[in-house]
Design an enzyme around this catalytic site. Structure first.
Site, PDB file in Angstrom:
ATOM      1  N   ASP A  21       0.857  -1.188   0.000  1.00  0.00           N
ATOM      2  CA  ASP A  21       0.000   0.000   0.000  1.00  0.00           C
ATOM      3  C   ASP A  21       0.899   1.247   0.000  1.00  0.00           C
ATOM      4  OD1 ASP A  21      -3.194   0.619   1.016  1.00  0.00           O
ATOM      5  OD2 ASP A  21      -1.733   2.252   1.099  1.00  0.00           O
ATOM      6  N   ASN A  50     -12.880  -3.161   2.387  1.00  0.00           N
ATOM      7  CA  ASN A  50     -13.838  -2.054   2.438  1.00  0.00           C
ATOM      8  C   ASN A  50     -14.701  -2.094   1.181  1.00  0.00           C
ATOM      9  OD1 ASN A  50     -12.773  -0.971   4.866  1.00  0.00           O
ATOM     10  ND2 ASN A  50     -11.100  -0.034   3.719  1.00  0.00           N
ATOM     11  N   HIS A  96     -10.010  -5.084  -3.360  1.00  0.00           N
ATOM     12  CA  HIS A  96      -8.704  -5.245  -2.731  1.00  0.00           C
ATOM     13  C   HIS A  96      -8.930  -5.671  -1.294  1.00  0.00           C
ATOM     14  CE1 HIS A  96     -10.019  -1.052  -2.560  1.00  0.00           C
ATOM     15  NE2 HIS A  96      -9.430  -0.946  -1.385  1.00  0.00           N
TER      16      HIS A  96
HETATM   17  P1  5GP Z   1      -9.843   1.556   0.366  1.00  0.00           P
HETATM   18  O1  5GP Z   1     -10.138   2.747   1.204  1.00  0.00           O
HETATM   19  O2  5GP Z   1     -10.459   1.651  -1.020  1.00  0.00           O
HETATM   20  O3  5GP Z   1     -10.158   0.262   1.040  1.00  0.00           O
HETATM   21  O4  5GP Z   1      -8.273   1.523   0.210  1.00  0.00           O
HETATM   22  C1  5GP Z   1      -7.581   2.011  -0.886  1.00  0.00           C
HETATM   23  C2  5GP Z   1      -6.102   1.866  -0.556  1.00  0.00           C
HETATM   24  O5  5GP Z   1      -5.372   2.051  -1.747  1.00  0.00           O
HETATM   25  C3  5GP Z   1      -5.589   2.899   0.453  1.00  0.00           C
HETATM   26  O6  5GP Z   1      -5.037   2.207   1.568  1.00  0.00           O
HETATM   27  C4  5GP Z   1      -4.538   3.670  -0.333  1.00  0.00           C
HETATM   28  O7  5GP Z   1      -3.417   4.014   0.440  1.00  0.00           O
HETATM   29  C5  5GP Z   1      -4.174   2.718  -1.463  1.00  0.00           C
HETATM   30  N1  5GP Z   1      -3.757   3.356  -2.688  1.00  0.00           N
HETATM   31  C6  5GP Z   1      -4.379   4.380  -3.330  1.00  0.00           C
HETATM   32  N2  5GP Z   1      -3.708   4.701  -4.446  1.00  0.00           N
HETATM   33  C7  5GP Z   1      -2.652   3.852  -4.525  1.00  0.00           C
HETATM   34  C8  5GP Z   1      -1.587   3.692  -5.468  1.00  0.00           C
HETATM   35  O8  5GP Z   1      -1.492   4.392  -6.470  1.00  0.00           O
HETATM   36  N3  5GP Z   1      -0.681   2.725  -5.211  1.00  0.00           N
HETATM   37  C9  5GP Z   1      -0.767   1.918  -4.107  1.00  0.00           C
HETATM   38  N4  5GP Z   1       0.189   0.994  -3.957  1.00  0.00           N
HETATM   39  N5  5GP Z   1      -1.759   2.037  -3.201  1.00  0.00           N
HETATM   40  C10 5GP Z   1      -2.686   3.002  -3.406  1.00  0.00           C
END
Ligand code: 5GP
Length: 126
Positions: free
Chosen positions: A35, A97, A110
């Site tokens: 992440d 989530n 994810h």
């Molecule tokens: P969500 O809130 O959708 O469950 O989590 C999305 C996750 O994706 C977050 O923890 C955020 O830090 C991660 N994330 C967002 N953009 C990127 C990216 O460009 N690269 C990586 N490796 N993680 C990302």
């Protein structure tokens, strides 16, 4: 209402190689990567390569091969990151989530594998 997949979401771009990632493991149907904004010493995201919006979408529409591969990849990530209790690790949390109430930011399934510190209670009281 069916599922509508946004092909321009950030994880679709990672899968197409348009955005770099720190890969932890890649298999036929899945990709695990660090992440970009880790919430704990271990914070890995595991995604299917197929166009699935969420866990419910994936578990209803994915093929058996994709589902097996994805779950095995999650298991392998637990080993590789050292969080697996049966191998001396201290445990972890797996989070998917989903949607508005789940506060899902990226509309591609994810599972977060988070560990390396005590994570506290699962949810804040509302
Ligand atoms: P969500 O809130 O959708 O469950 O989590 C999305 C996750 O994706 C977050 O923890 C955020 O830090 C991660 N994330 C967002 N953009 C990127 C990216 O460009 N690269 C990586 N490796 N993680 C990302």
């Amino acid at each position: 209402m069916g599922y509508s997949y946004d092909r321009n979401n950030i994880f679709a771009k990672i899968l197409r190689g348009e955005i770099p990632n720190e890969t932890v493991l890649e298999t036929e149907h899945s990709l695990a990567f660090e992440d970009v904004n880790p919430q704990a010493p271990v914070h890995v995201l595991v995604i299917p390569k197929g166009a699935y919006v969420s866990l419910d979408h994936f578990t209803q529409d994915a093929s058996d091969a994709e589902i097996v591969d994805y779950n095995r990849t999650i298991g392998e990530v637990c080993k590789l990151t050292g969080v697996q209790p049966s191998l001396g690790g201290s445990g972890f949390r797996a989070i998917a989530n989903t949607g508005a109430d789940g506060v899902q930011e990226v509309p591609h399934l994810h599972v977060h594998i988070i560990g390396g510190r005590v994570l506290g209670r699962m949810l804040n009281k509302a």
